[in-house]
Design an enzyme around this catalytic site. Structure first.
Site, PDB file in Angstrom:
ATOM      1  N   GLU A  51      38.515  76.723  44.886  1.00  0.00           N
ATOM      2  CA  GLU A  51      37.246  76.498  44.190  1.00  0.00           C
ATOM      3  C   GLU A  51      36.548  75.219  44.628  1.00  0.00           C
ATOM      4  OE1 GLU A  51      40.026  77.506  42.791  1.00  0.00           O
ATOM      5  OE2 GLU A  51      39.624  79.255  41.527  1.00  0.00           O
ATOM      6  N   PHE A 113      45.293  81.064  26.924  1.00  0.00           N
ATOM      7  CA  PHE A 113      45.655  81.152  28.335  1.00  0.00           C
ATOM      8  C   PHE A 113      44.448  80.782  29.205  1.00  0.00           C
ATOM      9  CE2 PHE A 113      46.034  83.744  32.269  1.00  0.00           C
ATOM     10  CZ  PHE A 113      47.064  83.004  32.832  1.00  0.00           C
ATOM     11  N   GLN A 114      44.639  79.863  30.118  1.00  0.00           N
ATOM     12  CA  GLN A 114      43.602  79.389  31.037  1.00  0.00           C
ATOM     13  C   GLN A 114      42.400  78.792  30.322  1.00  0.00           C
ATOM     14  OE1 GLN A 114      42.949  82.428  34.098  1.00  0.00           O
ATOM     15  NE2 GLN A 114      44.648  81.496  35.205  1.00  0.00           N
ATOM     16  N   LYS A 163      34.083  84.567  27.773  1.00  0.00           N
ATOM     17  CA  LYS A 163      34.149  85.929  28.305  1.00  0.00           C
ATOM     18  C   LYS A 163      33.392  86.944  27.442  1.00  0.00           C
ATOM     19  CE  LYS A 163      37.244  89.246  30.396  1.00  0.00           C
ATOM     20  NZ  LYS A 163      38.608  89.578  30.804  1.00  0.00           N
ATOM     21  N   MET A 482      40.939  55.100  58.540  1.00  0.00           N
ATOM     22  CA  MET A 482      40.214  54.101  57.768  1.00  0.00           C
ATOM     23  C   MET A 482      41.171  53.300  56.887  1.00  0.00           C
ATOM     24  SD  MET A 482      37.437  52.637  57.376  1.00  0.00           S
ATOM     25  CE  MET A 482      35.871  53.434  57.694  1.00  0.00           C
TER      26      MET A 482
HETATM   27  C1  LIG Z   1      40.238  62.940  48.529  1.00  0.00           C
HETATM   28  C2  LIG Z   1      40.398  61.574  49.085  1.00  0.00           C
HETATM   29  N1  LIG Z   1      41.609  60.962  49.044  1.00  0.00           N
HETATM   30  C3  LIG Z   1      41.757  59.729  49.569  1.00  0.00           C
HETATM   31  C4  LIG Z   1      40.705  59.064  50.144  1.00  0.00           C
HETATM   32  C5  LIG Z   1      40.894  57.662  50.736  1.00  0.00           C
HETATM   33  N2  LIG Z   1      40.639  57.690  52.173  1.00  0.00           N
HETATM   34  C6  LIG Z   1      39.475  57.290  52.707  1.00  0.00           C
HETATM   35  S1  LIG Z   1      39.416  57.447  54.368  1.00  0.00           S
HETATM   36  C7  LIG Z   1      40.998  58.035  54.415  1.00  0.00           C
HETATM   37  C8  LIG Z   1      41.631  58.422  55.713  1.00  0.00           C
HETATM   38  C9  LIG Z   1      41.012  59.624  56.305  1.00  0.00           C
HETATM   39  O1  LIG Z   1      41.775  60.035  57.416  1.00  0.00           O
HETATM   40  P1  LIG Z   1      41.173  61.025  58.483  1.00  0.00           P
HETATM   41  O2  LIG Z   1      40.536  62.177  57.815  1.00  0.00           O
HETATM   42  O3  LIG Z   1      42.206  61.340  59.490  1.00  0.00           O
HETATM   43  O4  LIG Z   1      39.981  60.178  59.111  1.00  0.00           O
HETATM   44  P2  LIG Z   1      40.041  58.886  60.067  1.00  0.00           P
HETATM   45  O5  LIG Z   1      39.789  57.691  59.201  1.00  0.00           O
HETATM   46  O6  LIG Z   1      41.389  58.840  60.712  1.00  0.00           O
HETATM   47  O7  LIG Z   1      38.935  59.108  61.028  1.00  0.00           O
HETATM   48  C10 LIG Z   1      41.545  58.089  53.139  1.00  0.00           C
HETATM   49  C11 LIG Z   1      42.913  58.510  52.828  1.00  0.00           C
HETATM   50  C12 LIG Z   1      39.460  59.734  50.130  1.00  0.00           C
HETATM   51  N3  LIG Z   1      38.356  59.167  50.609  1.00  0.00           N
HETATM   52  N4  LIG Z   1      39.344  60.991  49.614  1.00  0.00           N
END
Ligand SMILES: Cc1ncc(C[n+]2csc(CCOP(=O)(O)OP(=O)(O)O)c2C)c(N)n1
Ligand SMILES: [Mg+2]
Lengths: 574, 163
Positions: A51, A113-114, A163, A482
């Site tokens: 979703e 439920f749900q 529903k 990052m």
């Molecule tokens: C749902 C979610 N969980 C955690 C984060 C924290 N976060 C920001 S950037 C990142 C790393 C992303 O890794 P990747 O997709 O491989 O991108 P890269 O920075 O390596 O280009 C994380 C864990 C986030 N922004 N969103």
């Protein structure tokens, strides 16, 4: 007079409202609605695999088209799975209507439920929500939902539908409400003329002006007007991440985007400006850095359709509440025929800005040499060349997101589709899917990272079912880049859980779904692979591009500093 | 500074939780809260007292106005206004203290509205400072229970908060 069941009213209303695609996933509480959708063929339902992807797909469509996206989920887990997508849309002011099935009304409150109180769960992340209490309300409530989502400052609206409200046995009169009025909701249609005059006087007198414009210009469909105004005045302009493309980036007057990873010249110009003309931007902390050191010499004009955005984090000297388009048009007519008081000062200002520009030219990153591991930046530059800067580019979140925004040059609004406010990993791929379905003849590419892609990669199955030909460029640095960058800078390179062990073989994974995958290791492989990927508009192609895991995103503002306090590379700072 | 904000809002389920939720979500503070239907059954009136500097109060009123269920609002503290709160207090009333409670109640124009052999229930209306003063006066006598309505208010003179 037409008698319809609640479920048929929903299907019929969506047709009358002109909804072409609805993204969703069925379940008990939504089954009457699914049956009604089955018995018509105007509204096409796209079955996602989670979703959250439904909300991002509808959101991507909304960002690209400016029209509300529409989602249908069942109660309980269906609705809670949609929450991240609702929050994503909320933070970026994207119009979304989310229809949630709910348990029968006599069971509400019994922990049936749900059952979840989805109106309660989503309360802080919606523009508004409704619960249907009688089937006869359905047409009016849905009209209100679409109206609220799309007008004023747009945002997501949740409609909770028990529903029994959609039971096939009970029929009520259906009339499509062409219009709705709500006594408590009257979005402003124009700004205060006196304030606009005051703003224009300041603009004409300014010596070091800068336009700072945001997503409000994109959602407010004001980018043509903005371009006219900025051109007439000859001022520099910087946009937020969300505002990219509202003014053509290839134009000389555009300094790029600003903030934490914004361009050097944008942040320098902001810091030294004597007048900031903010339009549809909200002085977010990723833009301002430390507000107490923010733009010490500038007066601030702030135009926003949402009064609560004005003077929220930074005090405005000339607040103007109004939609960006009409305020900009009024500004244009006031500026016409007038000239700025001090053209010499503006010339000096441009000289200063051009010096800043020249300072960083050719120093942004070091391209790879033949045979070496690729730099993510050069991959995005090549992508921009191959797609002639005309693709819809969605991103996930991380370094690759910043590189996509920095190195792809956007000349049109609604082309960079990115989760700016919430920063939702997993957004990019389903968003690209939603866009491609609605714009099948355009190039739609998701620039992602191996971390983010794995959060929503189940949607490969949806793309297979509906033949969605998006392109995926996986900037594979084998790490949560990052996060790793922050750990390098703030935690002495202690990489706590920022690397991905046991990455899948993406090549095999993509082929398992019957799609084409290309692995790219070096510069000579890059452009041919991109050309191959974009050769057929209707084919999903996945490029697994191995990039330098040690690369950092620069510039990067120094925490708690001013706009101009930036790290420029691993060894330089302002 | 303390502000009294009175809100006319749709008398709909969920409306109250949106207002209250806004305060916690945005880290605004609520000192008192009072809500009831008005003469128009489709509208409720909610009065909230809150503390904040001008910037915070500006944000509070702007965000409240943004809620779809909020039809109109006024910051009563911006002009002359009447502020009232009602309080019911159960106080120990044994021996000599019985007269003392009654006397103090009289001084504050409070009424004894219920009695038992060992306690009085006193009703008092007024602004918050008067009610606080009354509680201070009663404290040594032994307060057993306090029920306050929270502040309700209305502007003085011709000003009217209506649609
Ligand atoms: C749902 C979610 N969980 C955690 C984060 C924290 N976060 C920001 S950037 C990142 C790393 C992303 O890794 P990747 O997709 O491989 O991108 P890269 O920075 O390596 O280009 C994380 C864990 C986030 N922004 N969103
Ligand atoms: Mg990565």
């Amino acid at each position: 007079m037409e008698l319809l069941s609640g479920a048929d009213m929903i299907a019929r209303f969506l047709q009358d409202e002109g909804v072409e695609y609805i993204y969703g996933y069925p379940g008990g509480a939504a089954l009457h609605i699914y049956d009604a959708l089955f018995r018509q063929d105007k509204v096409k339902h796209i079955l996602v695999r989670h979703e959250q992807a439904a909300t991002h797909a509808a959101d991507g469509f909304a960002r690209a088209s400016g029209k509300p996206g529409c989602v249908l989920v069942t109660s309980g887990p269906g609705a809670t799975n949609a929450v991240t997508g609702i929050a994503t849309a909320y933070m970026d002011s994207i119009p979304l209507v989310v229809l949630c099935g709910q348990v029968m009304s006599h069971l509400i409150g019994d922990d049936a439920f749900q059952e979840t109180d989805i109106v309660g769960v989503t309360r802080p992340i919606v523009k508004h929500s409704f619960s249907i209490r009688h089937p006869s309300e359905i047409p009016e409530v849905l009209k209100k939902a679409f109206y609220l989502a799309a007008t004023g400052r747009p945002g997501p609206v949740v409609v909770d539908i028990p529903k029994d409200m959609t039971a096939p046995t009970e029929r009520y009169e259906y009339v499509y409400p062409k219009k709705v009025k709500m006594r408590s909701y009257n979005p402003v249609t124009r700004g205060h003329t006196g304030q606009i005059k005051k703003a224009v006087e300041l603009m004409l007198k300014a010596k070091r002006p800068v336009f700072y414009t945001g997503g409000g210009v994109v959602t407010g469909k004001a980018s043509e007007g903005l371009t006219d105004l900025v051109k007439q005045l000859g001022f520099p302009i910087t946009t937020t991440l969300m505002g990219i493309g509202a003014y053509p980036q290839s134009d000389q007057q555009c300094l790029g985007w600003l903030g934490m990873h914004g361009s050097y010249e944008s942040n320098m110009a902001m810091h030294h400006a004597d007048l900031i003309i903010a339009i549809g931007a909200r002085f977010d902390d990723r833009v301002t850095n430390n507000t107490s050191k923010f733009c010490p010499t500038a007066k601030i004009i702030h135009v926003d359709v949402d009064p609560s955005s004005i003077s929220k984090t930074v005090r405005a000297d000339v607040p103007i509440v109004g939609p960006s388009s009409s305020v900009i048009n009024e500004m244009i007519s006031l500026v016409q025929g007038k000239s700025i008081t001090s053209p010499e000062a503006l010339t000096d200002w441009w000289q200063q800005i051009d010096t800043w520009r020249a300072d960083r030219e050719g120093k942004l990153y070091e391209p790879s040499k033949p045979g070496e591991v690729l730099k993510p930046q050069e991959v995005v530059e090549a992508l921009c060349r191959v797609t002639r800067g005309e693709a819809y580019v969605t991103t996930d979140v991380g370094q690759h997101q910043m590189f996509a925004a920095q190195y792809y040059k956007f000349d049109k609004p609604n082309r960079l589709i990115t989760s700016g406010g919430l920063g939702t990993m997993g957004f990019g791929f389903p968003a690209a899917m939603g866009i491609k379905q609605n714009y099948p003849d355009d190039d739609v590419v998701c620039v992602t990272g191996e971390g983010s892609f794995q959060m929503m990669m189940q949607e490969l199955s949806t793309c297979k079912q509906y033949g969605v030909g998006v392109k995926i460029v996986n900037l594979n640095n084998a790490s949560l880049g990052m996060v790793r960058q922050w750990q390098d800078l703030n935690y002495k390179s202690r990489h706590a859980h920022s690397y991905m062990e046991s990455l899948p073989d993406f090549h095999m994974l993509i082929e398992a779904y019957g799609f084409t995958a290309i692995t790219v290791n070096t510069i000579d492989e890059l452009e041919p692979a991109l050309e191959r990927a974009f050769a057929d508009k209707h084919e999903l192609v996945f490029l697994d591009v191995k990039v330098d895991p040690f690369e950092h995103v620069y510039p990067m503002q120094v925490p708690l500093g001013s706009m101009r306090d930036m790290l420029l590379s691993k060894t330089e700072r302002t | 500074m303390r502000h009294i904000i009175s809100i006319l809002m749709e008398n709909e389920p969920g409306a109250l939780s949106r207002v209250v939720g806004l305060f916690s979500q945005r880290n605004f503070n609520i000192e008192t809260l009072n809500v009831a239907p008005t003469e128009d059954p489709s509208l409720s009136r909610l009065t909230v007292t809150t503390v904040g500097d001008d910037r915070v109060i500006e944000q509070i009123t702007k965000h409240l106005n943004k809620l779809i269920d909020v039809v109109k609002l006024v910051d009563l503290t911006e002009g002359n206004h009447i502020e009232r709160e009602l309080m019911l207090v159960k106080v120990k009333a044994l021996g000599a203290a019985r007269d003392e409670v009654k006397r103090t109640a009289d001084i504050f124009r409070a009424q004894v509205v219920d009695v038992t052999p060992s306690l009085y229930t006193v009703q008092i209306t007024g602004d918050a400072t008067k009610l606080d003063a009354f509680l201070n006066a009663m404290a040594p006598l032994g307060i057993l229970e306090v029920a306050r309505t929270g502040v309700s208010g209305i502007a003085r003179g011709d000003k009217v908060l209506s649609l």
